[in-house]
Design an enzyme around this catalytic site. Structure first.
Site, PDB file in Angstrom:
ATOM      1  N   ASP A 153       0.815  -1.459  -0.339  1.00 56.27           N
ATOM      2  CA  ASP A 153       0.105  -0.084  -0.061  1.00 56.27           C
ATOM      3  C   ASP A 153       0.313   1.444   0.077  1.00 56.27           C
ATOM      4  OD1 ASP A 153       0.977  -0.410   2.863  1.00 56.27           O
ATOM      5  OD2 ASP A 153      -1.092   0.501   3.523  1.00 56.27           O
ATOM      6  N   SER A 154       2.194   0.933  -0.228  1.00 52.92           N
ATOM      7  CA  SER A 154       2.884   1.813  -0.197  1.00 52.92           C
ATOM      8  C   SER A 154       2.589   2.934  -1.538  1.00 52.92           C
ATOM      9  CB  SER A 154       4.379   1.062  -0.517  1.00 52.92           C
ATOM     10  OG  SER A 154       4.820   0.372  -1.188  1.00 52.92           O
TER      11      SER A 154
ATOM     12  N   ASP B 276      -1.350  -6.260   0.027  1.00 61.46           N
ATOM     13  CA  ASP B 276      -1.052  -4.925   1.117  1.00 61.46           C
ATOM     14  C   ASP B 276      -2.874  -5.142   1.535  1.00 61.46           C
ATOM     15  OD1 ASP B 276      -0.066  -4.656   3.549  1.00 61.46           O
ATOM     16  OD2 ASP B 276       1.636  -2.861   2.406  1.00 61.46           O
TER      17      ASP B 276
ATOM     18  N   LYS C  15      -0.500  -9.994   3.197  1.00 57.98           N
ATOM     19  CA  LYS C  15      -0.121  -9.155   4.049  1.00 57.98           C
ATOM     20  C   LYS C  15      -1.060  -7.811   5.144  1.00 57.98           C
ATOM     21  CE  LYS C  15       3.305  -5.521   4.124  1.00 57.98           C
ATOM     22  NZ  LYS C  15       2.761  -4.445   4.781  1.00 57.98           N
TER      23      LYS C  15
ATOM     24  N   GLU D 288      -1.051  -5.338   9.314  1.00 59.32           N
ATOM     25  CA  GLU D 288      -0.558  -4.772   9.951  1.00 59.32           C
ATOM     26  C   GLU D 288      -0.132  -4.607  11.303  1.00 59.32           C
ATOM     27  OE1 GLU D 288       0.139  -0.646   8.972  1.00 59.32           O
ATOM     28  OE2 GLU D 288       1.139  -1.377   6.991  1.00 59.32           O
TER      29      GLU D 288
ATOM     30  N   GLU E 179       9.699  -4.639  10.163  1.00 58.10           N
ATOM     31  CA  GLU E 179      10.258  -2.624  10.303  1.00 58.10           C
ATOM     32  C   GLU E 179      10.905  -1.764  10.973  1.00 58.10           C
ATOM     33  OE1 GLU E 179       7.039  -0.489   7.149  1.00 58.10           O
ATOM     34  OE2 GLU E 179       8.003   0.975   6.838  1.00 58.10           O
TER      35      GLU E 179
HETATM   36  O1  KIV Z   1       3.816  -0.870   1.823  1.00 54.93           O
HETATM   37  C1  KIV Z   1       4.508  -1.694   1.614  1.00 54.93           C
HETATM   38  O2  KIV Z   1       4.970  -1.372   0.624  1.00 54.93           O
HETATM   39  C2  KIV Z   1       4.799  -1.801   2.637  1.00 54.93           C
HETATM   40  C3  KIV Z   1       6.251  -2.967   2.744  1.00 54.93           C
HETATM   41  C4  KIV Z   1       7.216  -1.682   3.009  1.00 54.93           C
HETATM   42  C5  KIV Z   1       6.795  -3.399   3.621  1.00 54.93           C
HETATM   43  O3  KIV Z   1       4.266  -3.122   3.078  1.00 54.93           O
END
Ligand code: KIV
Length: 284
Positions: free
Chosen positions: A54-55, A93, A123, A125, A192
């Site tokens: 989600d970056s 994510d 993924k 958090e 992280e």
């Molecule tokens: O969103 C993302 O790219 C991430 C990575 C930095 C692990 O969660």
């Protein structure tokens, strides 16, 4: 890597193979990708794990944080990445608030990454607080990757990107969170911005691979945001990243050259457009 298949054949990395890599001390490489062409580059390079992070909210969409990222945006990009991969395991994510409100929401949204996005895993958090959701998602057959340490979806609570686990209490909590995720059935855990000795300790305490970002060399694997690694985020290089290229400079100079050639009338050249029989032209 001993895969049991040739890289390039239509076979995906499995979570069993990632577990084997941890057992055998083989480092696991993971990279983010957000679109089809980049996913092809990453997959062709033999990177076994691709994260549609989600970056993308920040590096692709220009948001200030990952908070505004929606399910629709994530599914759109996950689908593009899935189309560009043959061998890597694609992890989608889960965005902010798509797995917090209820187990039902968490299951429905996780399933969309596989059914609509073509990913093989998701993924999310958090540790103890999301363990119950993780257990249900895993029980429904969806592999889950955890994410501890600095968790960008809590950025406003944490006060921005900062190391986690520097005090005794926060280090103990990180260990509890890692154990909770391990017990809930995750297949790996991103760490992280965690001090390297603590990340090493966690790596030794959990049964699944840890994937570090700003967490030292002793994690079982490493992940980076591809824009950082390629030097695409021109003005900002996070402390945990190393630039392997400076594509921003190349892009800037290519655009400037194109602009100056168009302005000077030097582009396009004759070969850039279709030819035509001169006789036809004369008849017009
Ligand atoms: O969103 C993302 O790219 C991430 C990575 C930095 C692990 O969660």
């Amino acid at each position: 890597m001993t895969l049991g298949f040739e890289w390039g054949e239509e076979m995906r990395i499995t979570i069993g193979q990632l577990m084997k890599m941890k057992r055998e001390g083989e480092k696991i490489c993971m990279l983010t990708a957000y679109d089809y062409p980049t996913a092809r580059f990453v997959d062709d390079a033999g990177v076994p794990l691709i994260l549609v992070g989600d970056s993308l909210g920040m590096v692709l969409l220009g948001y200030e944080s990952t908070i505004p990222v929606t399910m629709e945006e994530m599914i759109h990009h996950t689908r593009a990445v899935s189309r560009g991969t043959r061998n890597a395991l694609v992890v989608g994510d889960m965005p902010f608030m798509t797995y917090h409100t209820s187990i039902e929401d968490a299951l429905r949204n996780a399933a969309r990454f596989l059914q609509d996005g073509g990913a093989q895993a998701v993924k999310l958090e958090g540790g103890e607080t999301v363990a119950e959701k993780v257990r249900h998602i895993v029980a429904s057959g969806i592999p889950v990757m955890g994410h501890l340490g600095y968790t960008p979806q809590s950025t406003y609570q944490l006060g921005g990107p900062r190391a986690v686990g520097k005090s005794t209490e926060s280090a103990r909590q990180l260990l509890r969170d890692a154990r909770a995720l391990d017990e809930a059935g995750v297949f790996s855990i991103v760490l992280e911005l965690v001090p390297a000795p603590l990340a090493k300790l966690v790596t030794g305490k959990v049964s699944v691979p840890t994937i570090g970002i700003g967490a030292g060399r002793d994690c079982d694997g490493q992940v980076q945001v591809i824009n950082d690694l390629l030097g695409l985020s021109a003005d900002f290089v996070p402390k945990h990243a190393r630039q392997y290229a400076r594509l921003a400079d190349i892009i800037r100079s290519a655009i400037a050259e194109y602009k100056s050639e168009v302005t000077a009338g030097n582009f396009p050249a004759p070969e850039h457009s279709p030819t035509m029989d001169e006789g036809i032209l004369a008849e017009l």
